[in-house]
Design a protein around this motif. Sequence first.
Motif, PDB file in Angstrom:
ATOM      1  N   ILE A 153      43.140  40.296  48.783  1.00 31.31           N
ATOM      2  CA  ILE A 153      41.900  41.533  48.312  1.00 31.31           C
ATOM      3  C   ILE A 153      42.521  42.549  46.959  1.00 31.31           C
ATOM      4  O   ILE A 153      41.983  43.170  46.110  1.00 31.31           O
ATOM      5  N   GLU A 154      43.986  42.639  47.033  1.00 34.82           N
ATOM      6  CA  GLU A 154      45.256  42.692  45.850  1.00 34.82           C
ATOM      7  C   GLU A 154      46.327  42.173  45.695  1.00 34.82           C
ATOM      8  O   GLU A 154      46.640  41.515  46.912  1.00 34.82           O
ATOM      9  N   SER A 155      46.756  41.505  44.288  1.00 39.00           N
ATOM     10  CA  SER A 155      48.035  41.130  44.784  1.00 39.00           C
ATOM     11  C   SER A 155      48.487  41.705  43.557  1.00 39.00           C
ATOM     12  O   SER A 155      48.305  42.395  42.847  1.00 39.00           O
ATOM     13  N   ARG A 156      50.005  41.818  44.342  1.00 36.50           N
ATOM     14  CA  ARG A 156      51.237  42.081  43.226  1.00 36.50           C
ATOM     15  C   ARG A 156      51.882  41.115  43.015  1.00 36.50           C
ATOM     16  O   ARG A 156      53.000  41.456  43.097  1.00 36.50           O
ATOM     17  N   ALA A 157      51.326  39.656  43.417  1.00 38.27           N
ATOM     18  CA  ALA A 157      52.449  38.401  43.704  1.00 38.27           C
ATOM     19  C   ALA A 157      51.985  37.520  42.603  1.00 38.27           C
ATOM     20  O   ALA A 157      50.753  37.386  42.818  1.00 38.27           O
TER      21      ALA A 157
END
Lengths: 333, 333
Positions: A78-82
Amino acid sequence: MKTREIHLASRPTGWPEPSNFELVETELPAPAEGQVLVRNLFMSVDPYMRGRMNDRRSYTPPFRIGAPLTGAAVGEVIESRAEGLAVGDLVRHQNGWREHTLLDASAAERLPGLSGISPSAYLGVLGMPGLTAYVGLLDIAGFKKGDAVFVSGAAGAVGGLVGQIARLKGASRVVGSAGSAAKVAHLQEALGFDAAFNYRDAPVAEQLNRAAPDGIDVYFDNVGADHLEAAIGALRVSGRVAMCGAIAAYNATEPPPGPRNIFLAVTKRLTLRGFIVSDHGDRTAAFVEEVGGWLRDGAVRYDETVTDGLENAPSAFIAMLRGENVGKMVVRL
Amino acid sequence: MKTREIHLASRPTGWPEPSNFELVETELPAPAEGQVLVRNLFMSVDPYMRGRMNDRRSYTPPFRIGAPLTGAAVGEVIESRAEGLAVGDLVRHQNGWREHTLLDASAAERLPGLSGISPSAYLGVLGMPGLTAYVGLLDIAGFKKGDAVFVSGAAGAVGGLVGQIARLKGASRVVGSAGSAAKVAHLQEALGFDAAFNYRDAPVAEQLNRAAPDGIDVYFDNVGADHLEAAIGALRVSGRVAMCGAIAAYNATEPPPGPRNIFLAVTKRLTLRGFIVSDHGDRTAAFVEEVGGWLRDGAVRYDETVTDGLENAPSAFIAMLRGENVGKMVVRL
């Protein structure tokens, strides 16, 4: 963000109880660089987790008191910094027993969507239990076409697939044991077992002899104890046992008696071999291709018992240990 | 000609007694065409014969009441009507328990003479017990250089060679159990075991842990029961058990308890494999070459306990079951 997780509150002696678990509300920070935030959709409850509740190193380290339990889960990013992981991706990981989790990208396995199949299949027939059945029957027990196969705990996530793979690969006879009349009917009517029995009805040895009057070549052991002894008695020359689990012992405070007929292993040239599925990751590709194919074709059927809500995960886990599930027990979050 | 043989008079319950045997004088006809007459020099008494005294088919059929027992023997041809066998030839065959026998040529295995070694070696270190040790350690247990090895019944015909082969092939540690202080000293002083213990002194598990504090990789089982349970406890991950015999059970009227820790086979990925040496005749040439070479070089030592006279064969057999022998028990005729 606020989320909820299940912690180990205390270690059980014998059967686990709800008081051994605690539902804890906690705060998750935003994902750091290289991390994703995942909303878990399904988490797995598996027999091996009982061993990790003890304060004793088995093949996995024990769970820690006051910390969340772990285990397989599938969730949605639901949230990505990858890099390589986008919002909406389906992932499998080991941070079950919680509603949300932060993961390093390396800890998240991206999964293809399955048309018409629940993502929970990745925890069962296409997950660790499925690979366990596949490796145990084919590699550890060295199943060959024409073998007569007996599997205990046959209505469970592993056992049900063992019987079906054996049938699809040309077993001469497939026999299963389970713990209720309904399960026995399910094995024979839905999963194509040639014979099945309820181990609570009469001594296992007696029922196995009736179900496989000419003996067996392979025993896939999920139970141990009286099941193992009965299988040793029924095995033919050069028979093989894949020792996968011993659920009969997991909650015992005294070890159950060992098989008194173990010396038959000499005269019958038996091989008994224990295994842990995590040693056999190299077989994943073959497994996914073959079992995935059967699943698409409808040749393999998989069953699930689904419990809703993280707060019910401990009772789902205990119910699974008591054998109240048919097929894979999962918790929908 | 007149000769003498030992018949089975009755079947034992529990330990055999002299009254289960009968010394019978009998008349042998002259050899027919294709036969030889053999004077037996040595006959073997072996643990497996106890099973054949029961009225129950094991891997060999039971001995018949009122008929001579059988078993390995070496003898000298004293009359020949068979091509390829001459008077004076040394032969090995299965008509032991008698002073003379008639043999079809196909039942007589012609043996090379051994300089400086008694022909009885063909019943022990160069016979079935030797091949049992060789196959069991190398093929069944899959011994690898650096393995720590434990063998029970280590002062017996099979066990003593298992320990020596393990040492010669680079075991990291060789541990044996036996039933007297004299045997324990013999294992350490004469056979080169790193450690040995008397299983009558204290619980086997306790003594094994002291003798192999870092655990073992291979267990060669001649005994079963408490020895097997102790070994399962001491085995390291991927440990292997060659199940060769269970002398603890041969004379028991109730089966001894099974190993209560058998479930450790799962977590430690153990393999327990039973075998019967007669399935492994294809390894004879490799065995004779390798062990025969060590014997010639003096690298392997073999021990015998010799009893004189056919009339004493039953008591030699019973003494062997009680563990009164060091090395191979044979009867000189």
